[in-house]
Design a protein around this motif. Sequence first.
Motif, PDB file in Angstrom:
ATOM      1  N   THR A 367      35.537  13.600  33.600  1.00 27.16           N
ATOM      2  CA  THR A 367      34.574  13.200  34.621  1.00 27.16           C
ATOM      3  C   THR A 367      34.864  14.170  35.722  1.00 27.16           C
ATOM      4  O   THR A 367      35.820  14.932  35.635  1.00 27.16           O
ATOM      5  CB  THR A 367      34.856  11.739  35.060  1.00 27.16           C
ATOM      6  N   THR A 385      29.547  11.898  35.724  1.00 25.11           N
ATOM      7  CA  THR A 385      30.234  11.974  34.443  1.00 25.11           C
ATOM      8  C   THR A 385      29.295  11.870  33.257  1.00 25.11           C
ATOM      9  O   THR A 385      28.165  11.387  33.383  1.00 25.11           O
ATOM     10  CB  THR A 385      31.262  10.816  34.349  1.00 25.11           C
ATOM     11  N   ASP A 409      31.302   2.307  28.176  1.00 26.08           N
ATOM     12  CA  ASP A 409      31.911   1.614  29.313  1.00 26.08           C
ATOM     13  C   ASP A 409      31.588   0.121  29.309  1.00 26.08           C
ATOM     14  O   ASP A 409      32.211  -0.664  30.019  1.00 26.08           O
ATOM     15  CB  ASP A 409      31.447   2.231  30.641  1.00 26.08           C
ATOM     16  N   SER A 438      31.888   0.553  36.012  1.00 26.55           N
ATOM     17  CA  SER A 438      32.536   1.857  36.180  1.00 26.55           C
ATOM     18  C   SER A 438      33.844   1.704  36.954  1.00 26.55           C
ATOM     19  O   SER A 438      34.055   0.714  37.655  1.00 26.55           O
ATOM     20  CB  SER A 438      31.605   2.785  36.953  1.00 26.55           C
ATOM     21  N   MET A 440      34.650   4.608  38.703  1.00 31.61           N
ATOM     22  CA  MET A 440      34.513   5.738  39.636  1.00 31.61           C
ATOM     23  C   MET A 440      34.558   5.236  41.079  1.00 31.61           C
ATOM     24  O   MET A 440      33.864   4.289  41.429  1.00 31.61           O
ATOM     25  CB  MET A 440      33.225   6.497  39.345  1.00 31.61           C
ATOM     26  N   GLY A 459      39.084  10.180  35.600  1.00 33.04           N
ATOM     27  CA  GLY A 459      40.243   9.594  34.919  1.00 33.04           C
ATOM     28  C   GLY A 459      40.044   8.186  34.410  1.00 33.04           C
ATOM     29  O   GLY A 459      41.028   7.472  34.182  1.00 33.04           O
TER      30      GLY A 459
HETATM   31  O1  DON Z   1      32.568   5.200  34.918  1.00 30.77           O
HETATM   32  C1  DON Z   1      33.686   5.177  34.417  1.00 30.77           C
HETATM   33  O2  DON Z   1      34.566   4.431  34.793  1.00 30.77           O
HETATM   34  C2  DON Z   1      34.016   6.134  33.297  1.00 30.77           C
HETATM   35  N1  DON Z   1      32.836   6.450  32.567  1.00 30.77           N
HETATM   36  C3  DON Z   1      34.658   7.334  33.890  1.00 30.77           C
HETATM   37  C4  DON Z   1      35.156   8.257  32.828  1.00 30.77           C
HETATM   38  C5  DON Z   1      36.141   9.209  33.324  1.00 30.77           C
HETATM   39  O3  DON Z   1      36.539   9.199  34.451  1.00 30.77           O
HETATM   40  C6  DON Z   1      36.667  10.175  32.372  1.00 30.77           C
HETATM   41  N2  DON Z   1      37.596  10.996  33.031  1.00 30.77           N
HETATM   42  N3  DON Z   1      38.347  11.708  33.168  1.00 30.77           N
END
Ligand code: DON
Length: 554
Positions: A367, A385, A409, A438, A440, A459
């Motif tokens: 992401t 992402t 997710d 999410s 994020m 992450g």
């Molecule tokens: O929205 C979310 O929580 C996930 N789709 C984020 C994915 C992500 O951060 C992958 N990263 N390194």
Amino acid sequence: MGMRRISILLLLAYAIPTWAAQPVRARHGMVVTRETHATQAGLKILESGGNAIDAAVAVGFALAVTHSSAGNLGGGGFMLVRLADGRTTFIDFRERAPESASHDMYLDAGGKLTRDSLTGYRASGIPGTVAGLEFAAKHFGTRPWAELVQPAIELAAKGFPLSYAQANGLRGGALSAFPETKRVFQRDGKFYEPGDVFMQPDLAKTLSRIAQSGSQDFYHGETARMLADDMKAHDGTITLADMEGYKVIERKPLTGKYRGYDIVTAPPPSSGGVGILQMLGVLEGTGYEKGGAGSAQVVHYMTEAMRRFFADRNQWMGDPDFVKVPVKGMLDPEYIKKLRASIDPERATPSSEVKAGVFTGRESFETTHFTVADEAGNIASMTYTLNGGYGSHVTAAGLGFLLNNEMDDFTAKPGEPNGYGLVQGEANSIAPHKTPLSAMTPTIVLKDGKPFLALGSPGGPTIINSVLEVIVNVIDFNMNVQDAVNWPRFHHQNLPDDLRVEAGYSPDTVAILEKNGYTVRRVGSQGEVAAIRFNNGWLEGAPDPRTEGTAAGR
Ligand code: DON
């Protein structure tokens, strides 16, 4: 004698710098992203008179070209905006489930979880990035739209030399599974090498149409039709009607206080802001910081706050337009007091006593977050992402961009872990038009109403903890912003009941934690924070040295 010792100690404390990493400093504008061409694209917009939001839009498009694993047109995200006049808003342009989505769509006839939420034509939510960037530019930008898309068009059409990490990312089996993806991301069936110039003519065409007619093209025009046709040809889920119905949702940011600072952060359908505020609340009354940064005591208290938050998150959180998310309850001072009181000052609380579940990591994580600020006080803090690295691995025919696998997710099956090992509940189950929960967490911290710190990270679930850690590194441990970003990170998400630590934690610290009941696991690296600290008229940009982050200012 006593006095002398004290003054020598004081002298030493002042003479020895805490840690010496320096951020990039500038006075008029700052762009921090994970990729140098995108950073330069943003800087160029600032230099030609655009504000932070204009620059962020340009960065968003540029990363869709130069950071294929996460930058995107086929995904979604959140932009947290703070305007010079003090207003704040949260642009939710996350993917929504298509009309045909259903509760058990990722289970086979025997009720077993398939991998369809992770790869292929059925893994995608309706992409929101183009609508989100357009919304931001229209409402908060100052420059002509086409100017903001132009740097991305040039990068796609003329190409750019691939870095070591970029070329490496394009290797491996995952991107070879789909012929169109292979055609676009390899050259005549061969992997690109570092230093090779990577040109993306289809993407340049798509971007040119976007420059001309924006979301009209992407959701209603040629791009929408091409995408829907390709989906149909491959038994995919997204239809033209899905594209036409996509809507950005402007939301009120979640706000709270920590030691006199105002925290402005992501509301549901992100779980991140609630997490940051709950965990800061739990920490504030503990005196945890007296252990000193990196100490077992600090890791212990922070981990216990993390564990408790993730138990709540996984049970209760989902799309607020579909389920009642108990934000008030989770942030109620009385509840936070109870959480704090349940922490044993010495010992780890087993997660089985908090709530049950399992963890299996299944996918690589990608992401990206970037932060832009200008001298007037406008700030854009944006995370977007495709979900997993390179998303669903599907490139829609002729369009040149990858599609997301954000459907993973959701809770595909209650009680079973998703790609991030999150065991989630019914609140986040699948339904048409619903937004997946999410982690994020684009965040802005203010002091006395003025910008103090803006940041975010990729992450998956570790995002929330990485953001928390950088905030306390600055506020509680007085680190400069680059030290705060560089500092070793750790993560706990309640289940699995293990504490994941980066290499920077000493064997002694780990031994104390193990003695106190933790199962400690070493991990390579956690997150990729892009932060800006506002410091006496200076904008201090701190990219993450863990990847190829860059900052540039003017
Ligand atoms: O929205 C979310 O929580 C996930 N789709 C984020 C994915 C992500 O951060 C992958 N990263 N390194």
